[in-house]
Each structure stands twice: as C-alpha cells, then as structure tokens.
Design a protein around this motif. Sequence first.
Motif, short mmCIF file in Angstrom:
data_model
loop_
_atom_site.label_atom_id
_atom_site.label_comp_id
_atom_site.label_asym_id
_atom_site.label_seq_id
_atom_site.Cartn_x
_atom_site.Cartn_y
_atom_site.Cartn_z
N GLY A 67 0.78 -1.23 0.00
CA GLY A 67 0.00 0.00 0.00
C GLY A 67 0.81 1.28 0.00
N TRP A 68 2.13 1.20 -0.27
CA TRP A 68 2.94 2.41 -0.22
C TRP A 68 2.49 3.46 -1.25
N LEU A 69 1.89 2.98 -2.35
CA LEU A 69 1.49 3.91 -3.41
C LEU A 69 0.18 4.63 -3.09
N ASN A 70 -0.58 4.12 -2.11
CA ASN A 70 -1.91 4.68 -1.85
C ASN A 70 -1.87 6.17 -1.55
N ARG A 71 -0.83 6.62 -0.86
CA ARG A 71 -0.77 8.04 -0.49
C ARG A 71 -0.55 8.94 -1.69
N TYR A 72 -0.17 8.36 -2.85
CA TYR A 72 0.12 9.16 -4.03
C TYR A 72 -1.01 9.17 -5.05
#
Length: 204
Positions: free
Chosen positions: A102-107
């Motif tokens: 989920g690291w990409l979720n903030r972007y």
Amino acid sequence: MKHFLNAAKLLFLDLASTLFFLVVYLLTHNTALAVGLGIAFGLVQIGSQLIRRRPVHAMEWLSLSLIIVAGIATLLTHDLRFVLFKPSVIYAIVGIVMLKRGWLNRYVPEIARTVAPDIATAVGYAWAGLMFVSAAVNAFVALTCSLETWAVVMPIYGIVSKVVVFVGGFAVLRMTVRRRLHAMPADQRDALLALDSGTATASP
C-alpha cells in the motif's frame, strides 16, 4: 507525493552520476580522474542541498557512500564495473522499500484509494518489480557489455521502462475506478464523486 518524487530524483541522479563518471573516462581514459570527478559529482550533489539547507535523505547519503566505495574499488582493481554496478544496488534497495504493501496509496487520489485500493497496491508491487528487474538488467549489461553499450542501453531502458509502468499503472487504475463507479448505485456513486470534488477543492 514528495517522497515519491524524491525516490524518482534519486534514481535519476544516481544514473546521472554514473554516466558522468563514464563520460569522463571515455573522453580521457584516465581511471583516477574519472573516479575523482565522479566522487566530486556526488559530493556536489550533497553539498548543494546542505548549502540550501535542504534535508539530505538516507538514500542520498548511501548513494554517495557507494560511489566512494565503488570508486576506491575501481582504483584498486582497475575494473570499471564496480562503478557501473552502483545503480543496481540503489535499484534493489528502492525495490525493497516499495515492497511495503500500500505504499502507493498516499500518491493516488482519494477516490481511487476508496474505490480501487487493491489496484493501487498491485501497481505499487509492479513498481517494486520494475526496480528489481532494473537492478538485474543493469548488472547483466555491466557484466557482459562494453562501457559504450552500457552508456547507451541503461539510460534508454531507465526512461522507457519507468514511463511504461507509470502510464500503464495510471491507465489501469483510472479504468478500474471508472468501471467500479459505473457499477455502483447512483446515490453511492454521487456521494463518492461529491467527496472527491470537495477534497480537490480543499487541496492547495
């Protein structure tokens, strides 16, 4: 978005510093000069940020340390592949970081996080996979090809591969969100769209 851009900048600058070293060597055929200027290039990158009082991230310090170690190893062995391997190490470390679920979720936009978080997670893993593949490709080219070939292949591969994953991931995420929104009841869909519009308006 800042952390994502910092990672992209690091990858670009790391490849740039390696290319700078290689260009100097090809022009002068002087290993010591190329190594010295390559290390100076890395020091200038860090120094310019310190002078402007901008934070220097751990990965940037690592990149500088690697070029110093690789440069010393090159001087001791007269094998330029130590420097050419440096991007592989950076790619591998960034890939490990991107394995965090989920690291990409903030972007991605809030509506995408709400409607298609699974796709955002999958795209994040695709980025991690690209980093590991890039590390392997760089290592292979450095081991089996000439310096001139490396200088042509790796910049082209680096740009094209990242554009493909970026555009492909964006397209898949966008199409999935649109399809899932279309399948929702009208009132639920309108509520989500209103929320997303309000978030966009509130954003600076």
